[in-house]
Design an enzyme around this catalytic site. Sequence first.
Site, PDB file in Angstrom:
ATOM      1  N   HIS A   1      -4.257   4.484  -1.765  1.00 36.31           N
ATOM      2  CA  HIS A   1      -3.655   4.688  -3.295  1.00 36.31           C
ATOM      3  C   HIS A   1      -2.417   5.605  -3.321  1.00 36.31           C
ATOM      4  CE1 HIS A   1      -6.713   2.654  -5.956  1.00 36.31           C
ATOM      5  NE2 HIS A   1      -7.287   2.869  -4.784  1.00 36.31           N
TER       6      HIS A   1
ATOM      7  N   GLU B   1      -0.059   5.894  -5.442  1.00 34.55           N
ATOM      8  CA  GLU B   1       0.217   6.678  -6.665  1.00 34.55           C
ATOM      9  C   GLU B   1      -0.453   7.909  -7.214  1.00 34.55           C
ATOM     10  OE1 GLU B   1      -3.387   3.624  -7.629  1.00 34.55           O
ATOM     11  OE2 GLU B   1      -1.901   4.003  -6.063  1.00 34.55           O
TER      12      GLU B   1
ATOM     13  N   CYS C   1      -5.020  -1.411  -2.646  1.00 30.79           N
ATOM     14  CA  CYS C   1      -6.373  -1.270  -2.587  1.00 30.79           C
ATOM     15  C   CYS C   1      -7.303  -2.595  -3.058  1.00 30.79           C
ATOM     16  CB  CYS C   1      -7.090  -0.375  -3.598  1.00 30.79           C
ATOM     17  SG  CYS C   1      -8.813   0.162  -3.001  1.00 30.79           S
TER      18      CYS C   1
END
Length: 510
Positions: free
Chosen positions: A168, A170, A77
Amino acid sequence: MKKVIILDFGSQYTQLIARRVRELNVFCEILPLNKFNPREDISAVILSGSPFSVRDENALTIDLDNLAGRYPILAICYGAQLICHYFGGEVKASDKREYGRSHLYKTINDALFEGLKEGNTVWMSHADTINKLPAQFESVGHTKSIPVAIFRSKENAFSRPIYGLQFHPEVTHTENGIDFFRYFLFDIAGCNPEWSPKQFVVNKIEELKTVLKDDKVVLGLSGGVDSSVAALLLHKAIGKNLNCIFVDNGLLRKGEFEQVLDSYKNLGLNIKGIDAKDRFLDSLEGAVNPEQKRKIVGKTFIDVFDEEAHKITNVTWLAQGTIYPDVIESVSVHGPSVTIKSHHNVGGLPEKLKLKIIEPLKMLFKDEVRKVGGELGLIPEILNRHPFPGPGLSIRILGEITREKVRLCQEADDVFISELKESGYYHKIWQAGAILLDSRSVGVMGDERTYEYVVALRAVNSVDGMTADWHDLPHRLLAKVSNKIINNIKGINRVVYDISTKPPATIEWE
């Protein structure tokens, strides 16, 4: 053992990046961008996201000339936008903030896409977008909204590869998110999956033996998982040279002091129990503000612990059960973080005792601490115990603390926890407890009007307390708990259930 360094640019998701890396048995460490120094023991670098914009005049940045080519880089990002901006690409403000689920499509062939379906769901959270890549990079993947969702460095542009993701990976909202990390860590960076709780135990015990030798260590036990695991690690390393102190602050759960003290003695720990209930409760008289309560409990604990520690001769070290989230939250990319709540174990104890500090768990997340405890043979009663706040019931009793309010909160909490255990829900929940509100409500018992306290029940699911969702307990169970509290505890006539998530709420009420 080599490690992955995650450079934190202030993202709310940075800890999740570390969790994903650890899940793949690769050791990693989070550092603020201004604390990074290139070292030989680094296998890869990950740049986190950020709430800021690379277009801002005072944008957070780092010397990428000294980083690119030295290590494989995964930029997420803001990190991806920073790579683009730094090397001469174009980052512009989006027409509208892109937030939420999007679908990823392949632009050119890349092994990254192996095993991923076309249109793989990814989670976007950015106001800026990459409009033009620098000459050294090429787009690998796109969404219907943005032309560059994934980019990579061109062959021979740098001596080590660089990948940038606009989304993202994660967060759990990204489908197959762990696969992006797996590809980068193993296929691109060549990391070895050599970190595990079992290996941590072996390495840490040897390290503690080397560092502590024949020195004496004092440790304050709380009855919780963190301090208990720290105690067992130290006990394995130095045996009777570890001196444990367990203080009853009068704010523990009902009967907890005696139960936990017995459990510790059965583990073979060298432990002393201190009854300091009156001292703590007297100190809290008149305190209403939550931060004031935390500070009073912390200061009183320091005073009591200091007195007891000085009764032990020739102590050199103070051990603490600090875990990794405590360490991360004490440092930010802009200096000290905004204090949401004071950490109970980050106080003035080290300064007052003038002892050297040893923190065996400071690189572990909460769930990793439990796994280490399992490797050490910690009994289930402590290993699977719900987290409990350091200041105890002082922050679960809203408003002024009195002995009567402590009794009411303990009794209500005991009913709630006992019913959770009996119903089998205790081990399905990460943390639960009762909160005594600083308000009263009108009720009717028999033919009489009552005006008594309100209790709020709280039960949440989480991994390490950084985020939490309320647990949807069966209505019948809640009704049973409510009836039992109201019918058996004089002074409480109403029970409510907290259905707030973290964020925006916190797990504890104060």
